[in-house]
Design an enzyme around this catalytic site. Structure first.
Site, PDB file in Angstrom:
ATOM      1  N   LEU A  24     109.206  24.646  89.491  1.00 18.28           N
ATOM      2  CA  LEU A  24     110.133  23.706  90.399  1.00 18.28           C
ATOM      3  C   LEU A  24     110.918  24.719  91.109  1.00 18.28           C
ATOM      4  O   LEU A  24     111.657  25.587  90.622  1.00 18.28           O
ATOM      5  CB  LEU A  24     110.761  22.811  89.444  1.00 18.28           C
ATOM      6  CG  LEU A  24     109.921  21.979  88.851  1.00 18.28           C
ATOM      7  CD1 LEU A  24     110.725  21.095  87.709  1.00 18.28           C
ATOM      8  CD2 LEU A  24     109.382  21.115  89.676  1.00 18.28           C
ATOM      9  N   ASP A  66     107.332  26.142  84.252  1.00 18.56           N
ATOM     10  CA  ASP A  66     108.669  26.398  83.946  1.00 18.56           C
ATOM     11  C   ASP A  66     109.191  26.732  82.574  1.00 18.56           C
ATOM     12  O   ASP A  66     110.380  26.965  82.249  1.00 18.56           O
ATOM     13  CB  ASP A  66     109.567  25.252  84.468  1.00 18.56           C
ATOM     14  CG  ASP A  66     109.740  25.254  86.207  1.00 18.56           C
ATOM     15  OD1 ASP A  66     110.150  26.262  86.566  1.00 18.56           O
ATOM     16  OD2 ASP A  66     109.056  24.126  86.687  1.00 18.56           O
ATOM     17  N   GLU A  71     116.252  27.453  77.712  1.00 17.49           N
ATOM     18  CA  GLU A  71     117.412  26.856  77.450  1.00 17.49           C
ATOM     19  C   GLU A  71     117.338  25.267  77.830  1.00 17.49           C
ATOM     20  O   GLU A  71     117.984  24.706  77.270  1.00 17.49           O
ATOM     21  CB  GLU A  71     118.475  27.524  78.443  1.00 17.49           C
ATOM     22  CG  GLU A  71     119.880  26.936  78.465  1.00 17.49           C
ATOM     23  CD  GLU A  71     120.769  27.236  79.193  1.00 17.49           C
ATOM     24  OE1 GLU A  71     121.688  27.906  78.688  1.00 17.49           O
ATOM     25  OE2 GLU A  71     120.783  27.346  80.541  1.00 17.49           O
ATOM     26  N   ASP A  72     116.558  24.816  78.488  1.00 18.41           N
ATOM     27  CA  ASP A  72     116.562  23.282  78.949  1.00 18.41           C
ATOM     28  C   ASP A  72     115.927  22.531  77.795  1.00 18.41           C
ATOM     29  O   ASP A  72     116.036  21.303  78.181  1.00 18.41           O
ATOM     30  CB  ASP A  72     115.995  23.095  80.345  1.00 18.41           C
ATOM     31  CG  ASP A  72     116.618  23.884  81.354  1.00 18.41           C
ATOM     32  OD1 ASP A  72     118.146  23.587  81.342  1.00 18.41           O
ATOM     33  OD2 ASP A  72     116.078  24.398  82.332  1.00 18.41           O
ATOM     34  N   ARG A  91     108.824  18.820  82.988  1.00 12.80           N
ATOM     35  CA  ARG A  91     109.355  19.746  81.838  1.00 12.80           C
ATOM     36  C   ARG A  91     109.530  18.957  80.635  1.00 12.80           C
ATOM     37  O   ARG A  91     109.724  19.486  79.481  1.00 12.80           O
ATOM     38  CB  ARG A  91     110.554  20.399  82.271  1.00 12.80           C
ATOM     39  CG  ARG A  91     110.522  21.125  83.740  1.00 12.80           C
ATOM     40  CD  ARG A  91     111.447  22.092  83.906  1.00 12.80           C
ATOM     41  NE  ARG A  91     111.516  22.876  82.767  1.00 12.80           N
ATOM     42  CZ  ARG A  91     112.535  23.887  82.486  1.00 12.80           C
ATOM     43  NH1 ARG A  91     113.641  23.918  83.170  1.00 12.80           N
ATOM     44  NH2 ARG A  91     112.530  24.463  81.476  1.00 12.80           N
ATOM     45  N   ARG A 137     119.166  16.096  86.914  1.00 16.25           N
ATOM     46  CA  ARG A 137     118.636  16.265  85.470  1.00 16.25           C
ATOM     47  C   ARG A 137     119.277  15.622  84.269  1.00 16.25           C
ATOM     48  O   ARG A 137     118.382  15.302  83.197  1.00 16.25           O
ATOM     49  CB  ARG A 137     118.244  17.842  85.097  1.00 16.25           C
ATOM     50  CG  ARG A 137     117.666  18.569  86.221  1.00 16.25           C
ATOM     51  CD  ARG A 137     116.118  17.968  86.485  1.00 16.25           C
ATOM     52  NE  ARG A 137     115.530  18.950  87.361  1.00 16.25           N
ATOM     53  CZ  ARG A 137     115.115  20.076  87.076  1.00 16.25           C
ATOM     54  NH1 ARG A 137     115.068  20.826  86.266  1.00 16.25           N
ATOM     55  NH2 ARG A 137     114.605  20.837  88.326  1.00 16.25           N
ATOM     56  N   HIS A 168     122.153  22.841  88.084  1.00 16.53           N
ATOM     57  CA  HIS A 168     122.895  22.602  86.688  1.00 16.53           C
ATOM     58  C   HIS A 168     124.053  22.935  86.668  1.00 16.53           C
ATOM     59  O   HIS A 168     124.556  23.829  87.582  1.00 16.53           O
ATOM     60  CB  HIS A 168     122.044  23.525  85.947  1.00 16.53           C
ATOM     61  CG  HIS A 168     120.670  22.999  85.282  1.00 16.53           C
ATOM     62  ND1 HIS A 168     119.478  23.833  85.282  1.00 16.53           N
ATOM     63  CD2 HIS A 168     120.324  21.810  84.927  1.00 16.53           C
ATOM     64  CE1 HIS A 168     118.613  23.139  84.720  1.00 16.53           C
ATOM     65  NE2 HIS A 168     118.669  21.966  84.500  1.00 16.53           N
ATOM     66  N   CYS A 255     119.177  30.468  81.433  1.00 15.98           N
ATOM     67  CA  CYS A 255     117.902  29.617  81.305  1.00 15.98           C
ATOM     68  C   CYS A 255     117.057  30.242  80.622  1.00 15.98           C
ATOM     69  O   CYS A 255     116.130  29.728  79.836  1.00 15.98           O
ATOM     70  CB  CYS A 255     117.436  29.410  82.624  1.00 15.98           C
ATOM     71  SG  CYS A 255     118.472  29.454  83.988  1.00 15.98           S
TER      72      CYS A 255
END
Ligand code: CIR
Length: 266
Positions: A24, A66, A71-72, A91, A137, A168, A255
């Protein structure tokens, strides 16, 4: 004061995958080069190791372009881990991949079950609170769900706003130590860091705001000499890592890892 917000023993990273070219991005400035990304990733891991990290290196996951941006997928605190709920549909499945990894490390692994969404890039853990930015997000329901899960461990969640057009919250800021934040001027102008000491990124170098502090070392992307000097003059030990390829996918230093020091292990 404790230093739990930047003293860590472990870091989880995931190898970049060949499908990274489908990752992305807000603006297409060219496809990332896997070979260069792998070199940068290896540099990143080496610097984390030099900072004292025990590295947990996960395999590449081609079905999730991704997925190196681990981290996400989770929030790792001392007392336990929370599996997050990424707001990007492509994701969402990455969080389930992280769950067994964290269950192998922590006694307590909780999960954001929905309907809200929340990604780790919007979460900044400081010494006395957890700031979470609403973004494309991360929504109010996701933030409330996180707040109720971490309250059992005594953490306070404060909702803040990610600037418009910024992926973010942490795209624009980083923790430097127990009192100090590195921030773009545009984010700091919102007042969200009142009470903290704030060091601004230099004008034109906003893209280096996403750095990480791991024990004694601040890791920032290479190519931002004025902000690096500013941090060194403030007394920080700064290491730089190439980030040209991750940046094409709006990714940065935070990230690429989950950083933590578990109190109780499984
Ligand atoms: C995405 O748009 O989700 C990825 N291309 C970049 C994720 C960056 N993650 C982060 O800032 N925590």
């Amino acid at each position: 004061m404790s230093e739990r917000s930047f003293r860590f023993s472990h870091a989880i990273v995931r190898k970049p995958c060949a499908t990274i070219i489908d990752g992305l991005r807000a603006v297409d400035i060219g496809a990332p080069d896997l070979g260069v990304m792998e070199q940068h990733h290896a540099q990143y891991v080496a610097v984390l190791k030099s900072a004292g990290a025990q590295i947990i290196l996960l395999d590449a996951q081609e079905q999730f372009p991704d997925s190196m941006f681990v981290e996400d997928t989770a929030l790792c605190l001392r007392e336990g881990a929370i599996i997050l709920r990424p707001g990007a549909p492509s994701r969402l499945g990455e969080a389930a991949l992280m769950k067994p990894v964290l269950e192998g490390i922590y006694d307590a692994v909780e999960e954001i079950s929905g309907p809200g969404f929340i990604e780790g890039g919007d979460i900044l853990v400081t010494e006395h609170e957890i700031l979470v930015g609403t973004s494309e997000r991360t929504d109010n329901a996701g933030i409330e769900a996180l707040g109720s899960l971490v309250s059992r461990w005594g953490y306070k969640v404060r909702k803040v706003e990610t600037p418009a057009g910024v992926l973010h919250f942490k795209t624009d800021c980083s923790l430097l130590d127990a009192q100090t934040i590195l921030s773009t001027k545009r984010l700091d102008a919102s007042g969200c860091f009142n009470g903290y000491k704030v060091i601004h990124t230099e004008d034109g170098e906003e893209a280096c705001a996403n750095a990480i502090r791991f024990n004694e070392i601040v890791i920032m992307p290479s190519g931002f000499p004025k902000t690096k000097t500013r941090l060194e003059e403030a007394g920080y030990i700064v290491h730089t890592v190439g980030n040209s390829e991750a940046a094409k996918l709006d990714g940065g230093m935070s990230c690429l890892s989950l950083r933590f020091s578990p109190l109780v292990t499984a």
